[in-house]
Scaffold this active site. Structure first.
Site, PDB file in Angstrom:
ATOM      1  N   TYR A 245     -39.834 -26.385   9.983  1.00 36.62           N
ATOM      2  CA  TYR A 245     -39.250 -25.584   8.911  1.00 36.62           C
ATOM      3  C   TYR A 245     -38.194 -24.619   9.419  1.00 36.62           C
ATOM      4  O   TYR A 245     -37.392 -24.118   8.633  1.00 36.62           O
ATOM      5  CB  TYR A 245     -40.354 -24.831   8.168  1.00 36.62           C
ATOM      6  CG  TYR A 245     -41.216 -25.750   7.348  1.00 36.62           C
ATOM      7  CD1 TYR A 245     -40.752 -26.271   6.148  1.00 36.62           C
ATOM      8  CD2 TYR A 245     -42.466 -26.144   7.793  1.00 36.62           C
ATOM      9  CE1 TYR A 245     -41.522 -27.148   5.410  1.00 36.62           C
ATOM     10  CE2 TYR A 245     -43.241 -27.018   7.054  1.00 36.62           C
ATOM     11  CZ  TYR A 245     -42.769 -27.512   5.867  1.00 36.62           C
ATOM     12  OH  TYR A 245     -43.530 -28.392   5.136  1.00 36.62           O
TER      13      TYR A 245
ATOM     14  N   ARG B 119     -50.660 -29.141  -0.389  1.00 34.86           N
ATOM     15  CA  ARG B 119     -50.348 -30.566  -0.435  1.00 34.86           C
ATOM     16  C   ARG B 119     -50.741 -31.089  -1.816  1.00 34.86           C
ATOM     17  O   ARG B 119     -51.616 -30.524  -2.474  1.00 34.86           O
ATOM     18  CB  ARG B 119     -51.118 -31.329   0.637  1.00 34.86           C
ATOM     19  CG  ARG B 119     -50.812 -30.902   2.067  1.00 34.86           C
ATOM     20  CD  ARG B 119     -51.688 -31.688   3.046  1.00 34.86           C
ATOM     21  NE  ARG B 119     -51.389 -31.362   4.433  1.00 34.86           N
ATOM     22  CZ  ARG B 119     -52.027 -30.419   5.141  1.00 34.86           C
ATOM     23  NH1 ARG B 119     -53.022 -29.744   4.575  1.00 34.86           N
ATOM     24  NH2 ARG B 119     -51.693 -30.175   6.392  1.00 34.86           N
TER      25      ARG B 119
ATOM     26  N   LYS C 255     -56.684 -31.291   5.630  1.00 34.53           N
ATOM     27  CA  LYS C 255     -56.902 -32.481   6.447  1.00 34.53           C
ATOM     28  C   LYS C 255     -58.063 -32.251   7.407  1.00 34.53           C
ATOM     29  O   LYS C 255     -58.244 -31.157   7.935  1.00 34.53           O
ATOM     30  CB  LYS C 255     -55.633 -32.825   7.230  1.00 34.53           C
ATOM     31  CG  LYS C 255     -54.492 -33.335   6.364  1.00 34.53           C
ATOM     32  CD  LYS C 255     -53.311 -33.774   7.200  1.00 34.53           C
ATOM     33  CE  LYS C 255     -52.226 -34.394   6.348  1.00 34.53           C
ATOM     34  NZ  LYS C 255     -51.060 -34.832   7.139  1.00 34.53           N
TER      35      LYS C 255
ATOM     36  N   HIS D  41     -51.679 -26.209   9.098  1.00 31.79           N
ATOM     37  CA  HIS D  41     -51.257 -27.101  10.178  1.00 31.79           C
ATOM     38  C   HIS D  41     -52.139 -26.891  11.408  1.00 31.79           C
ATOM     39  O   HIS D  41     -52.402 -25.748  11.809  1.00 31.79           O
ATOM     40  CB  HIS D  41     -49.804 -26.826  10.568  1.00 31.79           C
ATOM     41  CG  HIS D  41     -48.803 -27.323   9.575  1.00 31.79           C
ATOM     42  ND1 HIS D  41     -47.498 -26.887   9.522  1.00 31.79           N
ATOM     43  CD2 HIS D  41     -48.927 -28.238   8.575  1.00 31.79           C
ATOM     44  CE1 HIS D  41     -46.863 -27.496   8.548  1.00 31.79           C
ATOM     45  NE2 HIS D  41     -47.701 -28.323   7.969  1.00 31.79           N
TER      46      HIS D  41
ATOM     47  N   HIS E  15     -43.839 -33.564  -1.917  1.00 25.70           N
ATOM     48  CA  HIS E  15     -44.185 -32.297  -1.272  1.00 25.70           C
ATOM     49  C   HIS E  15     -43.070 -31.261  -1.443  1.00 25.70           C
ATOM     50  O   HIS E  15     -42.996 -30.291  -0.678  1.00 25.70           O
ATOM     51  CB  HIS E  15     -44.445 -32.513   0.218  1.00 25.70           C
ATOM     52  CG  HIS E  15     -45.741 -33.204   0.501  1.00 25.70           C
ATOM     53  ND1 HIS E  15     -46.890 -32.956  -0.226  1.00 25.70           N
ATOM     54  CD2 HIS E  15     -46.087 -34.122   1.428  1.00 25.70           C
ATOM     55  CE1 HIS E  15     -47.877 -33.702   0.248  1.00 25.70           C
ATOM     56  NE2 HIS E  15     -47.416 -34.419   1.248  1.00 25.70           N
TER      57      HIS E  15
ATOM     58  N   ARG F 268     -44.162 -27.637  -1.735  1.00 26.15           N
ATOM     59  CA  ARG F 268     -44.732 -27.170  -0.457  1.00 26.15           C
ATOM     60  C   ARG F 268     -43.620 -26.860   0.540  1.00 26.15           C
ATOM     61  O   ARG F 268     -43.648 -25.836   1.222  1.00 26.15           O
ATOM     62  CB  ARG F 268     -45.675 -28.239   0.087  1.00 26.15           C
ATOM     63  CG  ARG F 268     -46.318 -27.917   1.442  1.00 26.15           C
ATOM     64  CD  ARG F 268     -47.352 -28.994   1.750  1.00 26.15           C
ATOM     65  NE  ARG F 268     -47.768 -29.039   3.138  1.00 26.15           N
ATOM     66  CZ  ARG F 268     -48.769 -28.323   3.640  1.00 26.15           C
ATOM     67  NH1 ARG F 268     -49.411 -27.468   2.887  1.00 26.15           N
ATOM     68  NH2 ARG F 268     -49.121 -28.455   4.915  1.00 26.15           N
TER      69      ARG F 268
END
Length: 325
Positions: free
Chosen positions: A306, A169, A193, A297, A271, A274
């Site tokens: 994706y 990110r 995150k 994730h 992004h 990414r």
């Protein structure tokens, strides 16, 4: 009432009355607990604070009594309708609803109220976003765009190579500390995150450019007075005053590189590298679970988006295994 632009909405927000002190204290108590229990990141906490304060200020401007702690479903319906009319996106309203549900669950846990005014609220339907991925040849052109005759140019090349090689990110990339990369083992340690760490392997190209940056460019950028934070916790990629580049500064260099590579800037998102990393890995046969770990994730459902853009791999598999392929 016509929908407002983001700038018009920000101006309108400045005209709302101040948040009542009781609401401010309730929001602060909730966010402290939410951080402690869920490990929420700074960006999530800031978004939830802004969303909850926006409701509290709007309720006060509308003459509603009782504050956030006593808000009912009718107030929430009215506020969501107001935001929709103002032009807020479905994604923004869905985030607001998530903040409200967490806030009122906290209120119930503390015995402040016994009901949940969000119980019958449905999240707004959101169009499934498709990541914008560049082709592999476009990625090659983009990565080769920075001029290499300056320390900043070498830094920019290393940043682009690392972001694409590791699927980082933007915030993760610019926030890397100086000790995040281990070139001997070929990995980068990333804090994602919720403060969760992950180790991501690096390819030979990324390692080559990182080595060049560390040997040739970073010592030349690491001169002059540093900010207090930069001196205490030096970043891997140095900008002015030896501080880390901001996300906005990195985004500008991506757009400049896109122009130099002949790629329309509108086709590049913050992004973009990414998304391209994820799509290209799937196209070359990567497993979805592995991709989930590499991207950091928390849920596989987030990674599954994706699969919608990895069409080439699906076509190849069909041609290879279907009896009429």
């Amino acid at each position: 009432m016509s929908a407002k632009t983001p700038a018009e909405r920000r101006i309108a927000a400045t005209r709302l009355p101040e948040l009542p002190e009781a609401d401010a204290m309730a929001i602060a108590a909730f966010l402290d607990a939410f951080w402690a229990e869920r490990g929420a990141g700074a960006a999530t906490l800031a978004s939830y604070r802004r969303d909850l304060a926006g409701l509290g200020r709007w309720a006060r401007a509308s003459g509603r009594r009782g504050g956030l702690a006593h808000a009912d479903a009718a107030l929430l319906y009215d506020y969501l309708a107001h935001r929709s009319a103002e032009g807020y996106s479905a994604r923004s309203n869905a985030r607001l609803l998530a903040a409200l549900r967490a806030f009122f669950a906290h209120q119930a846990q503390r015995g402040i109220r016994t009901d949940d005014p969000t119980a019958l609220l449905l999240p707004p339907r959101q169009p499934r976003p498709l990541p914008k991925a560049l082709s592999e040849s476009e990625i090659e052109s983009l990565l080769a765009a920075p001029a290499l005759d300056t320390p900043a140019g070498l830094r920019d090349r290393a940043m682009l190579e690392l972001m694409y090689a590791a699927g980082l990110r933007v915030s993760e990339l610019v926030g890397l500390p100086a000790n995040a990369v281990n070139l001997r083992q070929g990995v980068v340690r990333v804090t994602g995150k919720g403060g969760k760490d992950r180790l991501v392997p690096l390819g030979e190209e990324a390692m080559h450019w990182l080595r060049r940056y560390l040997d040739e460019a970073r010592p030349r950028l690491d001169k002059g007075a540093a900010s207090a934070r930069a001196a205490l916790d030096p970043p891997l990629f140095l900008g002015p005053k030896r501080a880390a580049l901001t996300r906005q500064q990195f985004w500008r260099l991506v757009k400049q590189s896109a122009l130099a590579a002949g790629i329309a800037p509108r086709r590049i998102s913050p992004h973009g590298l990414r998304h391209s990393f994820a799509t290209h890995l799937l196209n070359h046969g990567a497993d979805l679970r592995v991709l989930q770990m590499l991207l950091g994730h928390g849920s596989l459902s987030t990674t599954q988006i994706y699969t919608h853009v990895a069409k080439q791999r699906l076509k190849n598999l069909h041609a290879q295994h279907h009896p009429r392929g």
